[in-house]
Design an enzyme around this catalytic site. Structure first.
Site, PDB file in Angstrom:
ATOM      1  N   SER A  34       0.825  -0.992  -0.020  1.00  0.00           N
ATOM      2  CA  SER A  34       0.022   0.034   0.088  1.00  0.00           C
ATOM      3  C   SER A  34       0.846   1.491   0.147  1.00  0.00           C
ATOM      4  O   SER A  34       1.556   1.389  -0.934  1.00  0.00           O
ATOM      5  CB  SER A  34      -0.851  -0.177   1.286  1.00  0.00           C
ATOM      6  OG  SER A  34      -2.045   1.023   1.036  1.00  0.00           O
ATOM      7  N   ASP A  65      -9.353  -4.358  -5.121  1.00  0.00           N
ATOM      8  CA  ASP A  65      -8.682  -3.758  -3.959  1.00  0.00           C
ATOM      9  C   ASP A  65      -9.365  -2.269  -3.769  1.00  0.00           C
ATOM     10  O   ASP A  65      -9.526  -1.564  -4.691  1.00  0.00           O
ATOM     11  CB  ASP A  65      -7.450  -3.379  -4.122  1.00  0.00           C
ATOM     12  CG  ASP A  65      -6.532  -2.995  -3.042  1.00  0.00           C
ATOM     13  OD1 ASP A  65      -7.087  -2.229  -2.189  1.00  0.00           O
ATOM     14  OD2 ASP A  65      -5.521  -3.173  -2.794  1.00  0.00           O
ATOM     15  N   HIS A  68      -7.337  -5.934   0.227  1.00  0.00           N
ATOM     16  CA  HIS A  68      -6.193  -5.025  -0.024  1.00  0.00           C
ATOM     17  C   HIS A  68      -4.935  -5.705   0.209  1.00  0.00           C
ATOM     18  O   HIS A  68      -4.526  -5.979   1.332  1.00  0.00           O
ATOM     19  CB  HIS A  68      -6.549  -4.092   0.938  1.00  0.00           C
ATOM     20  CG  HIS A  68      -5.439  -2.795   0.992  1.00  0.00           C
ATOM     21  ND1 HIS A  68      -5.046  -2.050  -0.163  1.00  0.00           N
ATOM     22  CD2 HIS A  68      -4.652  -1.963   1.856  1.00  0.00           C
ATOM     23  CE1 HIS A  68      -4.198  -1.349  -0.082  1.00  0.00           C
ATOM     24  NE2 HIS A  68      -3.730  -1.033   1.138  1.00  0.00           N
TER      25      HIS A  68
END
Length: 582
Positions: free
Chosen positions: A290, A523, A551
């Site tokens: 991320s 996601d 995610h």
């Protein structure tokens, strides 16, 4: 694991949730006005005129992306008025080649067994080693002041087959890598555990490193539970958000002072290179999730010759401006929320009923309705407000459809059928970094501070605002039902004491080794498009795709993904271009 109940929800693995969080109801901790839909993101209005100029570019003399040129003034004209040929300045040394940074790159870490955390029963933290790294506060003036970076590692299981260190970052910004490694280490069982020292750290401003501090726990509780004015009252909403923004900026300035302008991701990437050098690795091997993909991307830009094997999972696109990123994230969460609600409607006992087309609106309306009818919880002093309900729901959308969606169905059931908001409150607290004693971990202070150190200073044009608003209204009608154009005005971080020089840009890293980018089609936090764009921008990147929800992909249950990433990290073997896993 025992199925969650209203009193005892399922424990949320920090390695799954809170990896790249949407800001809470007050924007990123109140930096700007509230979004006018069920869940909010920070796109503040009216720009303040009295912001000071931004950060320095660093001791190595390399410009931050988008910063002004530092070329020397032109030489006077020579004979006949013809300027002499300019003599280019030699490049200034950077990183470990900079004499001013030698003391940091040559320091010795004092490793010792970590203290056992009684809250984690699955792992004895004394099996890990902990140390503190020193880095400059300001890379433009490294001798002036240093700060501390908390580091944790798990030594390679087979010393004779050891490759080196694998640095990791769980995301955020504001996520603690040290806390994450305690929970997430099991995903490295096997070859990674055998051959790498798995290392994580708290970036500058975060957790056990020199932290930023802004709001105390009582204020944070009040803000997280605050639903604000009626979202249809635009003037009141604007005034409320501006007041919160001013209060937050003032609190950060008072408690964190000159740390604020030095916690940006580019400086964190420089810290990561110091750590690489101190660990004795010639090149950086890295796994970032991320926001950690943005950190890894900037590292390839700053130190392309030091790139080893980099995995960027659940990618952030550095070329997206804050407005586009926020809109795309909002769309991603609405799409995930819609898929969850429709999936629920296909199951017996779903509190939204059995009509899949109506289920998303029913779920959304229930959470919005908590504004006027907040629910009781197991804490007599706290109720489940609309903001907290949405936060708890969003938190579980970070996970997959097997475990986290099951917990979310049950949390909605307790709330809608039993009028008990305890489960959704638990997941909201997990997202916000609040423990059962009411103590916050500081991550929600660090998140907006780091974003303001990274965020571009220019306000979007009216044309750009209309373009993004039209896209949001079309693709996320539930979440944007009360959003108006003025929500998108202003550059962001209006009340901040400095302006950053960073700007959105494509990271190319032509001189680096190949990079592996991993993206998940469902996601919500970093939509798949961002992984596609990051991989396309990098000149030496391969995109690996997981078709599914949640995610991040590596270590989340797909053998196909895990095997491909392991082969790359252990052997340097990239998967074939276009590889897709389920």
């Amino acid at each position: 694991m025992t199925p969650p109940t209203a009193a005892t929800p399922g424990s949320v693995d920090p390695s799954i949730s809170r990896a790249d969080r949407m800001p809470s109801a007050t924007g990123p901790s109140g930096l700007g006005r509230l979004r006018r839909g069920p869940f909010r993101f920070a796109l503040p209005a009216v720009a303040a005129a009295a912001l000071m100029a931004g950060c320095t570019s660093g001791s190595d003399g390399a410009e931050s992306a988008g910063s002004a040129s530092s070329a020397p003034p032109a030489s006077p004209p020579g004979p006949g008025g013809i300027p002499p040929a300019a003599t280019p300045e030699p490049p200034k040394p950077k990183g470990q080649d900079d004499p001013a940074l030698r003391e940091f790159y040559t320091q010795q870490l004092a490793w010792e067994p970590c203290k056992d955390d009684p809250e984690t029963t699955e792992k004895d933290e004394r099996e890990f080693q902990c140390a503190t790294l020193r880095v400059p506060l300001d890379y433009a003036a490294p001798a002036a002041r240093s700060i501390e970076i908390a580091v944790m590692r798990h030594p390679a299981g087979k010393a004779d087959a050891r490759i080196g260190s694998l640095l990791t970052n769980p995301g955020g910004p504001g996520g603690s890598g040290v806390d994450w490694l305690k929970y997430a280490y099991a995903r490295f069982d096997g070859g990674i555990h055998d051959r790498f020292d798995v290392v994580s750290f708290d970036p500058r401003g975060v957790g056990a490193s020199t932290p930023v501090r802004c709001l105390d726990d009582a204020v944070r509780d009040r803000r997280n539970g605050d639903d604000g004015p009626d979202p249809a009252d635009h003037a009141a909403t604007k005034a409320h958000g501006e007041q919160l923004g001013k209060e937050f900026a003032a609190a950060c300035q008072e408690k964190s002072g000159d740390l604020l302008q030095h916690v940006g991701t580019r400086n964190a990437a420089r810290d990561m290179d110091v750590l690489r050098g101190v660990l004795g690795d010639a090149k950086l091997n890295y796994l970032g999730y991320s926001y950690g993909t943005y950190l890894g991307s900037l590292y390839t830009e700053e130190f392309p010759d030091r790139v080893g094997r980099l995995v960027l999972d659940g990618a952030v696109d550095p070329a997206q401006d804050p407005l586009e990123k926020s809109v795309n994230q909002q769309i991603g969460f609405e799409q995930s929320f819609t898929r969850f609600a429709k999936d629920c409607a296909a199951r017996a006992g779903c509190p939204f009923g059995r009509d899949a087309e109506k289920a998303p609106k029913i779920a959304s309306d229930f959470l919005d309705g908590l504004r006027t009818k907040p629910l009781r919880t197991n804490d007599s002093k706290r109720k489940l407000t609309s903001n907290l309900g949405w936060t708890g729901a969003i938190n579980l959308l970070y996970g997959d459809e097997d475990k986290q969606w099951k917990w979310l169905r049950e949390a909605f059931t307790y709330a809608m059928r039993d009028a008990n908001g305890a489960a959704l409150l638990y997941y909201a607290d997990n997202y916000n970094g609040r423990d059962e004693k009411g103590k916050y971990d500081g991550s929600m202070d660090a998140l907006p501070v780091i974003r303001c150190a990274d965020m571009m200073a220019e306000a979007p044009t009216p044309e750009r605002i209309q373009e993004m608003l039209a896209k949001l209204k079309k693709e996320a009608p539930l979440f944007s039902q009360n959003t108006v154009a003025e929500d998108f005005e202003g550059p962001g971080c209006e009340y901040w004491p400095f302006r950053t020089t960073e700007k959105p840009h494509t990271v190319k890293a032509p001189a680096s080794n190949p990079v592996l980018v991993v993206g998940t089609t469902g996601d919500p936090a970093t939509p798949y498009e961002a992984s596609e764009r990051l991989a396309a921008g990098l000149e030496h990147a391969t995109l690996l795709t997981l078709e599914g929800e949640g995610h991040g992909a590596y270590g989340k249950g797909s053998d196909c993904i895990d095997d491909a990433v392991d082969a790359y990290l252990l052997e340097g073997a990239l998967p074939p271009a276009g590889t897709r896993c389920t």
